[in-house]
Write a protein that holds these residues in place. Structure first.
Motif, PDB file in Angstrom:
ATOM      1  N   GLU A   1     136.908  54.959  20.782  1.00 15.22           N
ATOM      2  CA  GLU A   1     136.056  53.743  20.992  1.00 15.22           C
ATOM      3  C   GLU A   1     135.272  54.015  22.226  1.00 15.22           C
ATOM      4  O   GLU A   1     134.168  53.502  22.414  1.00 15.22           O
ATOM      5  N   LYS A   2     135.723  54.701  23.265  1.00 15.12           N
ATOM      6  CA  LYS A   2     135.039  55.131  24.415  1.00 15.12           C
ATOM      7  C   LYS A   2     134.019  56.034  24.331  1.00 15.12           C
ATOM      8  O   LYS A   2     133.072  56.184  25.322  1.00 15.12           O
TER       9      LYS A   2
ATOM     10  N   THR B   1     123.275  56.794   7.105  1.00 13.62           N
ATOM     11  CA  THR B   1     124.452  55.931   7.235  1.00 13.62           C
ATOM     12  C   THR B   1     125.522  56.337   6.408  1.00 13.62           C
ATOM     13  O   THR B   1     125.272  56.835   5.034  1.00 13.62           O
ATOM     14  N   VAL B   2     126.591  56.193   7.143  1.00 12.24           N
ATOM     15  CA  VAL B   2     128.004  56.585   6.366  1.00 12.24           C
ATOM     16  C   VAL B   2     128.951  55.429   6.428  1.00 12.24           C
ATOM     17  O   VAL B   2     129.255  54.934   7.636  1.00 12.24           O
ATOM     18  N   GLU B   3     129.480  54.882   5.304  1.00 15.36           N
ATOM     19  CA  GLU B   3     130.644  53.953   5.413  1.00 15.36           C
ATOM     20  C   GLU B   3     131.833  54.333   4.490  1.00 15.36           C
ATOM     21  O   GLU B   3     131.575  54.914   3.602  1.00 15.36           O
ATOM     22  N   LEU B   4     132.817  53.895   5.039  1.00 19.53           N
ATOM     23  CA  LEU B   4     134.148  53.916   4.164  1.00 19.53           C
ATOM     24  C   LEU B   4     134.481  52.647   3.667  1.00 19.53           C
ATOM     25  O   LEU B   4     134.801  51.852   4.264  1.00 19.53           O
ATOM     26  N   ILE B   5     134.451  52.529   2.219  1.00 24.85           N
ATOM     27  CA  ILE B   5     134.618  51.165   1.863  1.00 24.85           C
ATOM     28  C   ILE B   5     136.018  51.039   1.017  1.00 24.85           C
ATOM     29  O   ILE B   5     136.421  51.879   0.466  1.00 24.85           O
TER      30      ILE B   5
ATOM     31  N   LYS C   1     129.441  55.863  14.230  1.00 24.93           N
ATOM     32  CA  LYS C   1     130.013  57.061  14.032  1.00 24.93           C
ATOM     33  C   LYS C   1     131.259  57.095  14.130  1.00 24.93           C
ATOM     34  O   LYS C   1     132.160  57.964  13.965  1.00 24.93           O
ATOM     35  N   ASN C   2     131.913  55.689  14.358  1.00 29.88           N
ATOM     36  CA  ASN C   2     133.287  55.508  14.515  1.00 29.88           C
ATOM     37  C   ASN C   2     134.232  55.168  13.449  1.00 29.88           C
ATOM     38  O   ASN C   2     134.564  53.975  13.361  1.00 29.88           O
TER      39      ASN C   2
ATOM     40  N   ALA D   1     131.550  62.670   9.013  1.00 34.47           N
ATOM     41  CA  ALA D   1     131.655  61.516   8.103  1.00 34.47           C
ATOM     42  C   ALA D   1     132.957  60.649   8.537  1.00 34.47           C
ATOM     43  O   ALA D   1     132.935  59.168   8.306  1.00 34.47           O
ATOM     44  N   LEU D   2     133.974  61.221   8.891  1.00 34.71           N
ATOM     45  CA  LEU D   2     135.172  60.660   9.253  1.00 34.71           C
ATOM     46  C   LEU D   2     135.964  61.337  10.178  1.00 34.71           C
ATOM     47  O   LEU D   2     136.134  62.487  10.013  1.00 34.71           O
TER      48      LEU D   2
END
Length: 827
Positions: free
Chosen positions: A475-476, A304-308, A482-483, A427-428
């Motif tokens: 989004e599509k 899991t990857v999150e941008l905080i 992963k978005n 990641a981004l």
């Protein structure tokens, strides 16, 4: 586990050739010519027109001498490519035959047996054309006619009622760096730059399999596989993952199906420094009546990857959380590894990314002026635990927003994210490099006399492309987890105070602003995604700039031609005067320029790491080069580590002890980016004279300080450390220890700039331990020991402390290792 799966995949794959097979047309005999000429010459696919012209001895190597100037005419010409290939009667019996171009650069017309099949206009798209009706048994002629991207770009620019900066490059969807950058030549290519294939398939075809990681826990990973399935006939089919199959009633044509898949007690993919980069392999297959029709092999990692981004008293945080753990991002920026991309080998990709891992990095930013890299790049990042910040290919200009351009971009985004999204390293996704900043800060509107309406239109176009079209395409085409989208880098330009309190920052006060390196201690952002300083490449790479008899002089026009920043040498000289004695001898100048670059980046990196958790990322500019050049890179074009890369390896260690001089005090910071915590840490401080005599020794008292992320120790007055000693003749040896007195990290602190140090000549001895190992020893401090005569050493450009020795491993057996130290430049 994954290797066991793989054997089953190979067995199954051998069963599908009769249903789905592929021919690589790249290996056919290709020819090319200037569209004005009649004579065909031999060509290589994948390739570029420049490489083909070189191979036919029509042009000199643009990387040598000042030859870049001699090949500029190529960009204004149109170029034709062709090949012939045989199709058998059996091949024609296939229900479907698709002609696939994985990369055409850029404006082309595709003809098969004289019939126009498709016009292309984007280097970054995949072109897939049904051709069964156009093929014949026997010989077939395939032609691709390329038009000049420069000429077409100029035509497109005329349609905009005001002057666009960097025209015509911003009007064409091709690698922007080809038009020249301040580290790269202008070599605007054309050609078939990726493979050409014929795909034969019957009954069914799997396309675009993407994996969504719904939930991941220690006990279970819930995955969903989404796949597009094309079938020739309506009916019942078996589709599944590995050996788990379900029945589906599919309609003729395109079907989109979801396949759930669970993994018990999953092993997570971890970034470098946090554990193993574990991956799983999967076979997605479709059967009917016990016959396998098609199969896709996939490999991915579970993470899991999150941008905080959370508001705090100083602004807003910006950091990545991986597998639930905050990760301090340590890394660099990537540019294309060659001005001619087809020359990049799998081995070079693997080496450069392994060099990142070996230098303790965990993230790399793919800069938006290059290319979406080859699959091998992302595979190497997956294998080495390097997270990828992926820019879309827009950089430092204004871009149009007419319907044709935007639709082209939509398809580009679709092609690239479908190709890349299953890589655990991604990641981004970032919309662009420095375009928001270009609009706000660079003064193009004034330079080109924009009206108010012109300026509003530029901003409107920008918003449409980067805040609507690209995020909508993501989004599509992406699964939700992963978005992670960031519209522009930097989010705020370096002249604005908010650039240091939120978002990501490109700080260029050093170099462009010519502020001293020490300004890095004040200008600390939340996440530094660009900053840098130039240094010369290795002597081997400098010599490679010449076709013969290199004249190693800063006044040599060839060396000047390989410095693409107009003020580059002036800026290097000005900074060098501040910190070093400027050598006259070229070899020594080359050495000191590398030390200068490494010193500046060390100051920046250490300032960033001391500010943890306010700052949670530092990505310096840049890792690599696309040709032999004086640049910001830490690894030169030939793969040699410059002093900067050796220093980065030290500065990016998971545990470090760092210092800061402030208001007469010396502050001490212990930083830990790893997963291991240390109890009752302390610092041992030795005041050492350059001849090795220890003048004073102090140990901080452990007071229950647990090193989880960062610990600041009580400051010590500098005067109390140096006392009666000359600051130019002593240094501090620092050792960070745990409760059992085990060493965790070491560092040295000098109180003066290198040029002010009162160094005496060290007696450096080199002893051969084995064919691939040497031992270096010295009686006095040997500052910045430089080992020469070998491509790569296990360490280099290091301080060798008085009365000590150090063992160094060589990358290959070598009989001749020369040694230089800073003292040699101060005579």
């Amino acid at each position: 586990m994954s290797k066991i799966f793989l054997f089953a995949f190979i067995f199954i794959q051998n069963l599908i050739f009769s249903q789905n097979s592929e021919r690589n047309l790249s290996s056919e005999k290709w020819q090319f010519k200037n569209s004005k000429d009649n004579e065909w010459l031999s060509a290589t696919v994948p390739g570029t027109v420049h490489l083909d012209l070189m191979n036919n001895k029509i042009i000199p190597d643009p990387y040598k001498d000042e030859n870049e100037k001699k090949v500029q005419w190529i960009e204004n010409e149109d170029w034709d490519y062709q090949t012939s290939f045989i199709v058998s009667e059996n091949e024609l019996k296939n229900q479907n035959i698709d002609l696939i171009f994985n990369g055409l650069d850029t404006f082309s017309e595709i003809y098969l047996n004289g019939k126009l099949l498709k016009k292309t206009d984007n280097m970054f798209r995949k072109w897939e054309i049904p051709v069964k009706a156009n093929l014949k048994a026997g010989e077939n002629i395939l032609q691709i006619k390329f038009r000049s991207a420069v000429n077409i770009g100029k035509e497109l620019a005329k349609k905009v009622p005001f002057t666009m900066p960097e025209s015509p490059r911003s009007f064409v969807r091709k690698a922007q760096y080809q038009f020249g950058w301040d580290w790269g030549p202008r070599l605007v290519t054309a050609g078939i730059w990726k493979d050409v294939k014929l795909n034969f398939w019957n009954n069914a075809k799997l396309k675009n399999v993407k994996i969504e990681q719904k939930n991941i826990s220690e006990q279970l990973a819930n995955l969903i596989f989404y796949t597009e399935v094309f079938v020739e006939k309506e009916g019942k089919y078996h589709v599944g993952i590995n050996s788990n199959f379900k029945d589906y009633n599919l309609t003729k044509g395109k079907n989109v199906i979801e396949i759930p898949f669970d993994i018990k007690y999953p092993k997570l993919w971890q970034p470098n420094g946090f554990g193993a980069a574990y991956t799983y392999q999967f076979a997605v297959s479709i059967f009917q009546n016990d016959t396998i029709l098609d199969q896709k092999l996939l490999e991915t990692g579970l993470r899991t990857v999150e941008l905080i981004q959370e508001k705090d008293e100083k602004g807003k945080s910006f950091y990545f959380k991986v597998n639930g753990n905050p990760m301090y991002a340590k890394g660099t920026n990537w540019i294309p590894g060659d001005s001619f991309s087809p020359r990049m080998t799998k081995e070079k990709y693997q080496k450069l990314i392994k060099d990142c891992k070996d230098a303790n990095m965990n993230m790399i930013r793919v800069w938006g002026g290059g290319i979406y890299e080859d699959d091998e790049f992302y595979k190497a990042c997956d294998e080495n635990g390097i997270l990828v910040w992926q820019d879309f290919m827009f950089a430092g200009s204004f871009y149009p927003s007419d319907d044709d351009f935007l639709n082209n971009v939509r398809e580009e985004v679709k092609d690239q994210v479908n190709r890349l999204q299953n890589h655990p390293s991604i990641a981004l996704w970032c919309g662009n490099n420095e375009i928001d900043e270009a609009i706000v800060n660079w003064g193009y509107q004034k330079q080109f006399n924009y009206t108010k309406d012109d300026s509003l239109q530029v901003w409107k176009d920008y918003k449409k492309l980067f805040h609507a079209v690209i995020p909508d395409a993501l989004e599509k085409n992406l699964t939700s987890e992963k978005n992670i989208y960031w519209p522009t880098s930097p989010s705020i330009g370096w002249g604005h105070k908010e650039s240091l309190t939120e978002g990501d920052s490109h700080y260029w006060g050093v170099w462009w602003g010519e502020f001293p390196f020490e300004i890095y201690n004040e200008k600390v952002p939340r996440f530094a995604s660009e900053y840098g300083f130039q240094g010369m490449p290795s002597l081997e790479t400098v010599k490679s700039m010449f076709s013969q008899n290199p004249d190693l002089s800063l006044e040599n026009s060839v060396i000047k031609a390989h410095e693409k920043n107009a003020r580059g040498f002036h800026i290097i000289d000005e900074y060098m005067k501040r910190d070093y004695i400027v050598p006259v001898d070229f070899v020594k100048y080359n050495y000191v320029s590398q030390l200068l670059q490494a010193r500046g980046m060390q100051i920046a990196i250490e300032a960033h790491r001391r500010a943890k958790p306010y700052n949670m990322g530092t990505l310096y500019w840049q890792l690599n080069d696309c040709w032999p050049v004086i640049s910001w890179s830490s690894i030169d074009y030939l793969g040699n580590w410059k002093a900067l890369h050796y220093q980065v390896k030290r500065s990016f260690e998971n545990q470090v002890i760092l210092t800061e001089e402030k208001d007469g005090d010396l502050n001490f910071f212990a930083v830990n980016d790893g997963i291991e915590n240390f109890e009752d840490v302390s610092v041992n401080i030795q005041v050492v004279r350059f001849d090795g005599k220890i003048l004073k020794e102090i140990s901080t008292v452990p007071v229950g300080k647990k090193l989880e992320e960062i610990v600041q120790f009580d400051p010590i007055k500098i005067e109390s450390l140096t006392h009666d000693s000359d600051k130019n003749e002593v240094f501090l040896k620092l050792t960070l220890k745990d409760k059992n007195e085990n060493s965790i990290a070491e560092n040295h602190h000098f109180f003066s700039k290198p040029k002010d140090l009162k160094l005496a000549k060290p007696n450096i001895k080199v002893r051969k331990v084995s064919s691939t190992e040497i031992e270096i020893s010295t009686d006095l401090l040997a500052k910045d020991v430089y080992l020469m005569g070998e491509k790569h050493f296990s360490d280099n450009f290091f301080d060798l402390l008085p009365k000590t020795s150090k063992r160094i491993k060589l990358s290959k057996p070598s009989e001749n290792v020369e040694v230089m130290s800073l003292w040699d430049t101060m005579k």
